[in-house]
Design a protein around this motif. Structure first.
Motif, PDB file in Angstrom:
ATOM      1  N   GLN A   1      45.384  -4.810 -10.786  1.00  0.00           N
ATOM      2  CA  GLN A   1      45.412  -6.271 -10.810  1.00  0.00           C
ATOM      3  C   GLN A   1      45.535  -6.796 -12.250  1.00  0.00           C
ATOM      4  O   GLN A   1      46.331  -7.683 -12.528  1.00  0.00           O
ATOM      5  CB  GLN A   1      44.161  -6.838 -10.140  1.00  0.00           C
ATOM      6  N   SER A   2      44.750  -6.217 -13.159  1.00  0.00           N
ATOM      7  CA  SER A   2      44.845  -6.640 -14.572  1.00  0.00           C
ATOM      8  C   SER A   2      46.242  -6.401 -15.111  1.00  0.00           C
ATOM      9  O   SER A   2      46.790  -7.211 -15.857  1.00  0.00           O
ATOM     10  CB  SER A   2      43.876  -5.858 -15.456  1.00  0.00           C
TER      11      SER A   2
ATOM     12  N   VAL B   1      50.295  -6.767  -1.418  1.00  0.00           N
ATOM     13  CA  VAL B   1      50.490  -7.210  -2.802  1.00  0.00           C
ATOM     14  C   VAL B   1      51.970  -7.339  -3.165  1.00  0.00           C
ATOM     15  O   VAL B   1      52.377  -8.339  -3.758  1.00  0.00           O
ATOM     16  CB  VAL B   1      49.760  -6.261  -3.791  1.00  0.00           C
TER      17      VAL B   1
ATOM     18  N   LEU C   1      47.823 -14.238  -5.792  1.00  0.00           N
ATOM     19  CA  LEU C   1      47.849 -12.808  -6.119  1.00  0.00           C
ATOM     20  C   LEU C   1      46.465 -12.190  -5.904  1.00  0.00           C
ATOM     21  O   LEU C   1      46.329 -11.110  -5.336  1.00  0.00           O
ATOM     22  CB  LEU C   1      48.293 -12.636  -7.573  1.00  0.00           C
ATOM     23  N   GLU C   2      45.464 -12.923  -6.342  1.00  0.00           N
ATOM     24  CA  GLU C   2      44.106 -12.423  -6.189  1.00  0.00           C
ATOM     25  C   GLU C   2      43.774 -12.239  -4.707  1.00  0.00           C
ATOM     26  O   GLU C   2      43.182 -11.242  -4.302  1.00  0.00           O
ATOM     27  CB  GLU C   2      43.106 -13.391  -6.816  1.00  0.00           C
TER      28      GLU C   2
ATOM     29  N   PHE D   1      45.366  -9.094  -3.377  1.00  0.00           N
ATOM     30  CA  PHE D   1      44.601  -7.897  -3.752  1.00  0.00           C
ATOM     31  C   PHE D   1      43.337  -7.764  -2.893  1.00  0.00           C
ATOM     32  O   PHE D   1      42.993  -6.663  -2.469  1.00  0.00           O
ATOM     33  CB  PHE D   1      44.237  -7.918  -5.237  1.00  0.00           C
TER      34      PHE D   1
ATOM     35  N   VAL E   1      48.468  -1.967  -0.562  1.00  0.00           N
ATOM     36  CA  VAL E   1      49.059  -2.677  -1.710  1.00  0.00           C
ATOM     37  C   VAL E   1      50.526  -2.980  -1.412  1.00  0.00           C
ATOM     38  O   VAL E   1      51.014  -4.096  -1.646  1.00  0.00           O
ATOM     39  CB  VAL E   1      48.916  -1.851  -3.019  1.00  0.00           C
TER      40      VAL E   1
ATOM     41  N   VAL F   1      42.393  -0.779  -7.727  1.00  0.00           N
ATOM     42  CA  VAL F   1      42.839  -2.162  -7.571  1.00  0.00           C
ATOM     43  C   VAL F   1      42.468  -3.008  -8.787  1.00  0.00           C
ATOM     44  O   VAL F   1      43.250  -3.835  -9.248  1.00  0.00           O
ATOM     45  CB  VAL F   1      42.255  -2.759  -6.263  1.00  0.00           C
ATOM     46  N   GLU F   2      41.301  -2.756  -9.322  1.00  0.00           N
ATOM     47  CA  GLU F   2      40.875  -3.488 -10.514  1.00  0.00           C
ATOM     48  C   GLU F   2      41.866  -3.277 -11.667  1.00  0.00           C
ATOM     49  O   GLU F   2      42.304  -4.231 -12.308  1.00  0.00           O
ATOM     50  CB  GLU F   2      39.508  -2.958 -10.943  1.00  0.00           C
TER      51      GLU F   2
ATOM     52  N   TYR G   1      48.160 -17.226  -9.479  1.00  0.00           N
ATOM     53  CA  TYR G   1      47.038 -16.325  -9.743  1.00  0.00           C
ATOM     54  C   TYR G   1      46.129 -16.212  -8.516  1.00  0.00           C
ATOM     55  O   TYR G   1      45.745 -15.124  -8.110  1.00  0.00           O
ATOM     56  CB  TYR G   1      46.230 -16.802 -10.956  1.00  0.00           C
TER      57      TYR G   1
END
Ligand SMILES: [Zn+2]
Length: 250
Positions: A132-133, A24, A49-50, A53, A20, A128-129, A46
């Motif tokens: 990320q949110s 990231v 960024l995705e 990740f 990360v 990570v989920e 977006y």
């Protein structure tokens, strides 16, 4: 042994947070006042960024083989420890060695190893989920890169702690399952609940100290070692030596 497993599982968590940091953090978008408008959307923050990740996740989750090998190693170590403790208790009580084949050991280890692999693999994906949110929401609120970076770095403890929780809980569960199996295998039907009796032990478990339970009729939260992070153990209520279902070696 338990601490060694914690360190081993935490390595997987660290690999994730290192990834990360590498993928990231440099991709965190900045949203300034003058960016508001079409430019912001067209920049595709977006998607970028995705992708960052996804790259981090791919970099952190290597081959399953090394993970399997580590898990198997610890299953073997817990088993050896458990067998040693069991035979020590029997020798102390009867003054003899006791032998009995243990055909269910393989299946117990197999299930434990598969479950551990599943849990350990879930550490990076679950982390990570959530992260990320959180980052997406923070970007949408217009937070600065400095603030985003700070939040990301502050999250590095999350998978590390989860790794520790999983490792300690799983070692306790396996040790408890092996104890149950070994005792019942030689005809021990009952045990006395024994705890560590420190500040971390649940009050409920402290309250059971020395109480007798039947293996086939455990308390609602399970036999010792089965409730999450339970460090209690089962002291066997031993029958007469003649009633033991095992080969006795004098
Ligand atoms: Zn307990």
């Amino acid at each position: 042994m338990e601490n060694d497993y914690v360190s081993a599982v935490q390595l997987y968590a660290k690999r994730m947070t290192d990834a990360v940091e590498r993928y990231v953090v440099p991709a965190l978008p900045s949203r300034r006042g003058d960016d508001l408008g079409g430019q912001w959307e067209r920049d595709g923050w977006y998607t970028a960024l995705e992708q960052a990740f996804l790259d981090a996740l791919a970099a952190a989750t290597g081959s399953e083989e090394s993970m399997r090998a580590v898990i198997t190693l610890f299953a073997d170590r817990v088993n050896a420890f458990n067998a040693g403790q069991f035979h020590k208790i029997l020798r102390a009580a009867y003054g003899v060695d006791v032998f009995k084949s243990e055909p269910a050991l393989g299946p117990i280890s197999t299930v434990w190893e598969a479950e551990n692999l599943r849990l350990i693999k879930s550490i990076p994906t679950q982390y990570v989920e959530g992260l990320q949110s959180k980052v997406v929401a923070a970007v949408q609120r217009g937070e600065t890169v400095a603030s985003l970076t700070k939040q990301v770095r502050e999250s590095y403890d999350v998978p590390k702690k989860r790794a520790e929780l999983i490792a300690r809980d799983q070692i306790g569960k396996l040790n408890g399952q092996l104890t149950e199996y070994r005792q019942r295998n030689v005809g021990v039907d009952e045990y006395r609940w024994r705890g560590v009796l420190d500040a971390r032990e649940r009050d409920e478990h402290v309250g059971r100290e020395g109480d007798k339970f039947r293996w086939d009729s455990p308390p609602a939260d399970g036999n010792p070692g089965q409730p999450i992070r339970c460090r209690c153990w089962a002291e066997p209520v031993l029958p007469n030596l003649d009633d033991l279902d095992a080969l006795i070696v004098h």
